[in-house]
Design a protein around this motif. Structure first.
Motif, PDB file in Angstrom:
ATOM      1  N   TYR A  79      17.844   4.149 -67.487  1.00 36.07           N
ATOM      2  CA  TYR A  79      17.692   2.705 -67.318  1.00 36.07           C
ATOM      3  C   TYR A  79      16.797   2.132 -68.417  1.00 36.07           C
ATOM      4  CZ  TYR A  79      19.290   3.379 -62.475  1.00 36.07           C
ATOM      5  OH  TYR A  79      20.007   3.704 -61.354  1.00 36.07           O
TER       6      TYR A  79
ATOM      7  N   LEU B 137      10.372  -8.871 -64.043  1.00 37.99           N
ATOM      8  CA  LEU B 137      10.804  -7.722 -64.820  1.00 37.99           C
ATOM      9  C   LEU B 137      12.229  -7.355 -64.407  1.00 37.99           C
ATOM     10  CD1 LEU B 137       7.547  -5.591 -64.469  1.00 37.99           C
ATOM     11  CD2 LEU B 137       8.078  -7.392 -66.123  1.00 37.99           C
TER      12      LEU B 137
ATOM     13  N   TYR C 246       8.372   3.740 -74.368  1.00 36.83           N
ATOM     14  CA  TYR C 246       7.812   2.417 -74.121  1.00 36.83           C
ATOM     15  C   TYR C 246       7.693   1.669 -75.446  1.00 36.83           C
ATOM     16  CZ  TYR C 246       3.394   4.481 -75.676  1.00 36.83           C
ATOM     17  OH  TYR C 246       2.420   5.111 -76.410  1.00 36.83           O
ATOM     18  N   ALA C 247       7.614   0.373 -75.351  1.00 35.14           N
ATOM     19  CA  ALA C 247       7.545  -0.475 -76.552  1.00 35.14           C
ATOM     20  C   ALA C 247       8.655  -0.139 -77.542  1.00 35.14           C
ATOM     21  CB  ALA C 247       6.164  -0.345 -77.206  1.00 35.14           C
TER      22      ALA C 247
ATOM     23  N   GLN D  59       6.676   8.528 -74.666  1.00 39.01           N
ATOM     24  CA  GLN D  59       5.672   8.760 -73.642  1.00 39.01           C
ATOM     25  C   GLN D  59       5.170  10.204 -73.728  1.00 39.01           C
ATOM     26  OE1 GLN D  59       3.920   7.001 -71.800  1.00 39.01           O
ATOM     27  NE2 GLN D  59       3.368   8.055 -69.910  1.00 39.01           N
TER      28      GLN D  59
ATOM     29  N   ASP E 218      11.547  -0.682 -72.447  1.00 38.32           N
ATOM     30  CA  ASP E 218      11.181   0.664 -72.013  1.00 38.32           C
ATOM     31  C   ASP E 218      12.418   1.379 -71.483  1.00 38.32           C
ATOM     32  OD1 ASP E 218       8.879  -1.447 -70.698  1.00 38.32           O
ATOM     33  OD2 ASP E 218       8.261  -0.061 -72.269  1.00 38.32           O
TER      34      ASP E 218
ATOM     35  N   LEU F  24       9.215   7.638 -67.025  1.00 38.61           N
ATOM     36  CA  LEU F  24       9.137   6.873 -68.275  1.00 38.61           C
ATOM     37  C   LEU F  24       9.341   7.794 -69.475  1.00 38.61           C
ATOM     38  CD1 LEU F  24       8.448   4.178 -69.748  1.00 38.61           C
ATOM     39  CD2 LEU F  24       6.035   4.878 -69.621  1.00 38.61           C
TER      40      LEU F  24
ATOM     41  N   TYR G 241      13.783   4.689 -68.965  1.00 39.43           N
ATOM     42  CA  TYR G 241      13.460   5.615 -67.893  1.00 39.43           C
ATOM     43  C   TYR G 241      14.637   6.558 -67.651  1.00 39.43           C
ATOM     44  CZ  TYR G 241       9.817   2.196 -66.941  1.00 39.43           C
ATOM     45  OH  TYR G 241       8.745   1.347 -67.058  1.00 39.43           O
TER      46      TYR G 241
ATOM     47  N   SER H 294       9.842  -5.497 -70.431  1.00 43.75           N
ATOM     48  CA  SER H 294       8.471  -5.738 -69.992  1.00 43.75           C
ATOM     49  C   SER H 294       7.898  -6.957 -70.714  1.00 43.75           C
ATOM     50  CB  SER H 294       7.605  -4.494 -70.220  1.00 43.75           C
ATOM     51  OG  SER H 294       7.824  -3.909 -71.482  1.00 43.75           O
ATOM     52  N   TYR H 295       8.792  -7.857 -71.118  1.00 43.80           N
ATOM     53  CA  TYR H 295       8.376  -9.059 -71.854  1.00 43.80           C
ATOM     54  C   TYR H 295       7.742 -10.075 -70.930  1.00 43.80           C
ATOM     55  CZ  TYR H 295       8.868 -13.079 -75.004  1.00 43.80           C
ATOM     56  OH  TYR H 295       8.623 -14.183 -75.788  1.00 43.80           O
TER      57      TYR H 295
ATOM     58  N   PHE I  64      15.784  -4.693 -65.041  1.00 43.13           N
ATOM     59  CA  PHE I  64      16.338  -3.432 -65.513  1.00 43.13           C
ATOM     60  C   PHE I  64      17.798  -3.613 -65.916  1.00 43.13           C
ATOM     61  CE2 PHE I  64      13.142  -0.285 -64.262  1.00 43.13           C
ATOM     62  CZ  PHE I  64      12.413  -0.960 -63.294  1.00 43.13           C
TER      63      PHE I  64
ATOM     64  N   GLN J  96      14.450  -1.315 -69.336  1.00 44.32           N
ATOM     65  CA  GLN J  96      13.684  -2.330 -68.596  1.00 44.32           C
ATOM     66  C   GLN J  96      12.935  -3.195 -69.592  1.00 44.32           C
ATOM     67  OE1 GLN J  96       9.857  -1.254 -67.315  1.00 44.32           O
ATOM     68  NE2 GLN J  96       9.499  -3.455 -67.133  1.00 44.32           N
TER      69      GLN J  96
END
Lengths: 107, 122
Positions: free
Chosen positions: A87, A96, A49-50, A55, A34, A46, A36, A91-92, A98, A89
């Motif tokens: 940033y 978590l 994502y993915a 977003q 992801d 955000l 940001y 999310s796996y 960054f 990040q």
């Protein structure tokens, strides 16, 4: 823990420029990545994502790509409001983590 | 609209405790995992903790494990972070953040509070 490495740590660019920021994971995270944006004194926002999904409400000049360990955030035409720190990040899994951030400054 | 409002920050001596709160509104709080993320002055973002939507699962960063406890009160739409044995390196702005996914956490964050500053200093 999965380490996230962003590059560059900072860059100078002009309005209208195409900007690319990269993020590398220390192990494969599939597409669990992801992005940001954070402006001074504000909470992060955000963007992606993915790895590549935009977003809701985020301008289409932002895009993301990549999978596995290597990812990219691209701003197709930099706007004045895009000067900020970005940033990545993962999310796996937890913890978590960054990336260290990329500060985009005005040239 | 979604609102997250943190409170409870301040100046505290090393070794002491502090409890942060995050009041949530504008969404079904009891259906989403919630996170704490912190940012030391002039530094990057560091994830601190995640609590599942029902409070049954909790996860922590190694740097706070055993010292910090995340909890929630779904009847009051409030998230908490109990911080014990505070250290100078815990000095940061602490943000609460909502997970993007209903029920099972996606482990990313679509709404953030404004943050509350915790300063650990003698």
């Amino acid at each position: 823990d999965i380490q996230m490495t962003q590059s560059p740590s900072s860059l100078s660019a002009s309005v209208g420029d195409r900007v690319t920021i990269t993020c590398r994971a220390s192990q494969s995270i599939s597409s669990y990545l992801d992005w940001y944006q954070q402006k001074p004194g504000k909470a992060p926002n955000l963007l992606i994502y993915a790895a590549s999904s935009l977003q809701s409400g985020v301008p289409s000049r932002f895009s993301g790509s990549g999978s596995g360990t290597d990812f990219t955030l691209t701003i197709s035409s930099l706007q004045p409001e895009d000067f900020a720190t970005y940033y990545c990040q993962q999310s796996y899994n937890t913890p978590l983590t960054f990336g260290g951030g990329t500060k985009v400054e005005i040239k | 609209q979604v609102q997250l409002v943190e409170s409870g920050g301040g100046v505290v001596q090393p070794g002491k405790s502090l409890r942060l709160s995050c009041a949530a509104s504008g969404f079904t709080f009891s259906s989403y995992g919630m996170h704490w993320v912190r940012q030391a002055p002039g530094k990057g973002l560091e994830w601190v903790a995640l609590i599942s939507y029902d409070g049954s699962n909790k996860y922590y960063a190694d740097s706070v494990k055993g010292r910090f406890t995340v909890s929630r009160d779904n009847s009051e739409n409030t998230l908490y972070l109990q911080m014990n044995s505070l250290r100078a390196e815990d000095t940061a702005v602490y943000y609460c953040a909502k997970d993007t996914h209903l029920s099972v956490a996606a482990k990313n964050f679509d709404y953030w509070g404004q943050g509350t500053l915790v300063t650990v200093s003698s």
